[in-house]
Design an enzyme around this catalytic site. Structure first.
Site, mmCIF file in Angstrom:
data_model
loop_
_atom_site.group_PDB
_atom_site.id
_atom_site.type_symbol
_atom_site.label_atom_id
_atom_site.label_comp_id
_atom_site.label_asym_id
_atom_site.label_seq_id
_atom_site.Cartn_x
_atom_site.Cartn_y
_atom_site.Cartn_z
ATOM 1 N N ASP A 164 0.885 -1.056 -0.055
ATOM 2 C CA ASP A 164 0.151 -0.024 0.136
ATOM 3 C C ASP A 164 0.925 1.287 0.039
ATOM 4 O O ASP A 164 1.890 1.142 0.810
ATOM 5 C CB ASP A 164 -0.893 0.122 1.053
ATOM 6 C CG ASP A 164 -2.170 0.858 1.010
ATOM 7 O OD1 ASP A 164 -2.729 0.775 -0.267
ATOM 8 O OD2 ASP A 164 -2.880 1.437 1.780
ATOM 9 N N HIS A 190 10.303 5.110 -3.296
ATOM 10 C CA HIS A 190 10.098 4.441 -2.062
ATOM 11 C C HIS A 190 9.747 2.912 -2.638
ATOM 12 O O HIS A 190 9.820 2.212 -1.691
ATOM 13 C CB HIS A 190 8.357 5.221 -2.026
ATOM 14 C CG HIS A 190 7.576 5.544 -3.141
ATOM 15 N ND1 HIS A 190 8.207 6.186 -4.178
ATOM 16 C CD2 HIS A 190 6.587 4.858 -3.520
ATOM 17 C CE1 HIS A 190 7.020 6.206 -5.137
ATOM 18 N NE2 HIS A 190 6.179 5.309 -4.762
ATOM 19 N N ARG A 191 9.062 2.741 -3.458
ATOM 20 C CA ARG A 191 8.658 1.500 -3.932
ATOM 21 C C ARG A 191 10.022 0.343 -4.331
ATOM 22 O O ARG A 191 10.364 -0.552 -3.685
ATOM 23 C CB ARG A 191 7.943 1.394 -5.319
ATOM 24 C CG ARG A 191 7.429 -0.117 -5.724
ATOM 25 C CD ARG A 191 6.391 -0.072 -6.683
ATOM 26 N NE ARG A 191 5.227 0.377 -5.955
ATOM 27 C CZ ARG A 191 4.725 1.835 -6.449
ATOM 28 N NH1 ARG A 191 5.201 2.521 -7.222
ATOM 29 N NH2 ARG A 191 3.592 2.306 -5.858
HETATM 30 P P1 ITT Z 1 -3.658 -1.942 -5.526
HETATM 31 O O1 ITT Z 1 -4.151 -1.481 -3.926
HETATM 32 O O2 ITT Z 1 -4.481 -2.810 -5.913
HETATM 33 O O3 ITT Z 1 -2.179 -2.356 -5.321
HETATM 34 P P2 ITT Z 1 -3.940 1.011 -5.829
HETATM 35 O O4 ITT Z 1 -3.909 1.684 -7.105
HETATM 36 O O5 ITT Z 1 -5.224 0.834 -5.159
HETATM 37 O O6 ITT Z 1 -3.548 -0.774 -6.280
HETATM 38 P P3 ITT Z 1 -2.881 2.063 -3.527
HETATM 39 O O7 ITT Z 1 -4.021 2.042 -2.824
HETATM 40 O O8 ITT Z 1 -1.555 1.492 -2.962
HETATM 41 O O9 ITT Z 1 -2.872 1.142 -4.737
HETATM 42 O O10 ITT Z 1 -2.261 3.435 -4.146
HETATM 43 C C1 ITT Z 1 -2.639 4.650 -3.759
HETATM 44 C C2 ITT Z 1 -2.681 5.493 -5.111
HETATM 45 O O11 ITT Z 1 -1.377 6.274 -4.850
HETATM 46 C C3 ITT Z 1 -2.593 4.874 -6.531
HETATM 47 O O12 ITT Z 1 -3.618 4.661 -7.014
HETATM 48 C C4 ITT Z 1 -1.785 6.079 -7.160
HETATM 49 O O13 ITT Z 1 -2.596 6.948 -7.883
HETATM 50 C C5 ITT Z 1 -0.871 6.509 -6.053
HETATM 51 N N1 ITT Z 1 0.189 5.984 -6.196
HETATM 52 C C6 ITT Z 1 0.847 4.818 -5.665
HETATM 53 N N2 ITT Z 1 2.242 4.523 -5.951
HETATM 54 C C7 ITT Z 1 2.401 5.445 -6.921
HETATM 55 C C8 ITT Z 1 3.638 5.981 -7.155
HETATM 56 O O14 ITT Z 1 4.943 5.186 -7.274
HETATM 57 N N3 ITT Z 1 3.776 7.191 -7.981
HETATM 58 C C9 ITT Z 1 2.662 8.189 -8.005
HETATM 59 N N4 ITT Z 1 1.563 7.825 -7.328
HETATM 60 C C10 ITT Z 1 1.335 6.700 -6.880
#
Ligand code: ITT
Length: 199
Positions: free
Chosen positions: A75, A183-184
């Site tokens: 997340d 971060h990832r």
């Molecule tokens: P999953 O839960 O299925 O993994 P998600 O898109 O719902 O996918 P998250 O809740 O973790 O994932 O992510 C929240 C949002 O934050 C995501 O939809 C993106 O718009 C944003 N986000 C996540 N990682 C990002 C990144 O590396 N760069 C920019 N935005 C990011």
């Protein structure tokens, strides 16, 4: 699981194709990553908590309880200092009714209008299910929020986030750079170090 063997397989509990792509790029051929699509898993991954740690584990266990296989979920949130850490855990659904990534991004820019303190960070928490135990790994990158979106690479909030040490947004930088410093990348490299020691 033998890390030297091509049989080292983990399933990634995500519906986000961009994350899947980035994680393939980070892991290269070190670990074989299977998607939910590869496993024929069609159920919704629940995210009902108010902490990244809890949501990562909730998504993870939805898959682990169904498949009983080694897997991971993550997340991620954009935490903006002047907005008291928001959108944070609400990053995917920040604009509420309109939940497109672009709506979320423009809401952030609107709320940051005229604010001078632009410090922000991306934070990722991975939950790993390995041989019936759960482990967590965190990755943080600090940076700042731009005035306008810039660039068309990456996804989500990338066009408005400039990592410390750079002038370009994550959406302007080469994706190999994002896959090295993000971060990832930090969180996944911690998991990789753990897997190397554990297996
Ligand atoms: P999953 O839960 O299925 O993994 P998600 O898109 O719902 O996918 P998250 O809740 O973790 O994932 O992510 C929240 C949002 O934050 C995501 O939809 C993106 O718009 C944003 N986000 C996540 N990682 C990002 C990144 O590396 N760069 C920019 N935005 C990011």
């Amino acid at each position: 699981m033998n890390m030297n063997s091509k049989k080292a397989v983990l399933i990634f509990a995500t519906r986000n194709e961009h994350k899947l792509h980035e994680v393939h790029r980070i892991f290269q051929n070190i670990i074989q990553i299977k998607s939910l699509h590869d496993c024929g898993f069609n159920e919704v991954l629940p995210e009902t908590h108010e902490k990244l740690e809890e949501n990562a584990e909730e998504k993870l266990m939805a898959l682990a309880d169904a498949l009983h296989q080694n897997c991971f979920a993550e997340d991620t949130g954009l935490e903006i200092k002047a907005l008291n850490g928001k959108p944070g855990v609400y990053s995917a659904r920040y604009a509420e009714k309109n939940q497109s990534p672009l709506d979320n991004l423009y809401l952030v820019l609107e709320q940051m209008k005229d604010i001078k303190q632009r410090n922000a960070r991306f934070r990722t928490v991975i939950a790993l299910y390995l041989n019936e135990k759960v482990y967590k790994f965190e990755g943080i990158i600090n940076g700042r929020i731009t005035d306008k979106p810039r660039g068309n690479k990456g996804f989500g909030y990338d066009p408005v986030f400039v990592p410390d040490g750079y002038n370009e947004t994550f959406a302007e930088l080469d994706q190999d750079i994002k896959s090295t410093i993000s971060h990832r990348a930090i969180a996944f490299n911690k998991m990789l170090t753990f897997l190397r020691e554990e297996l």
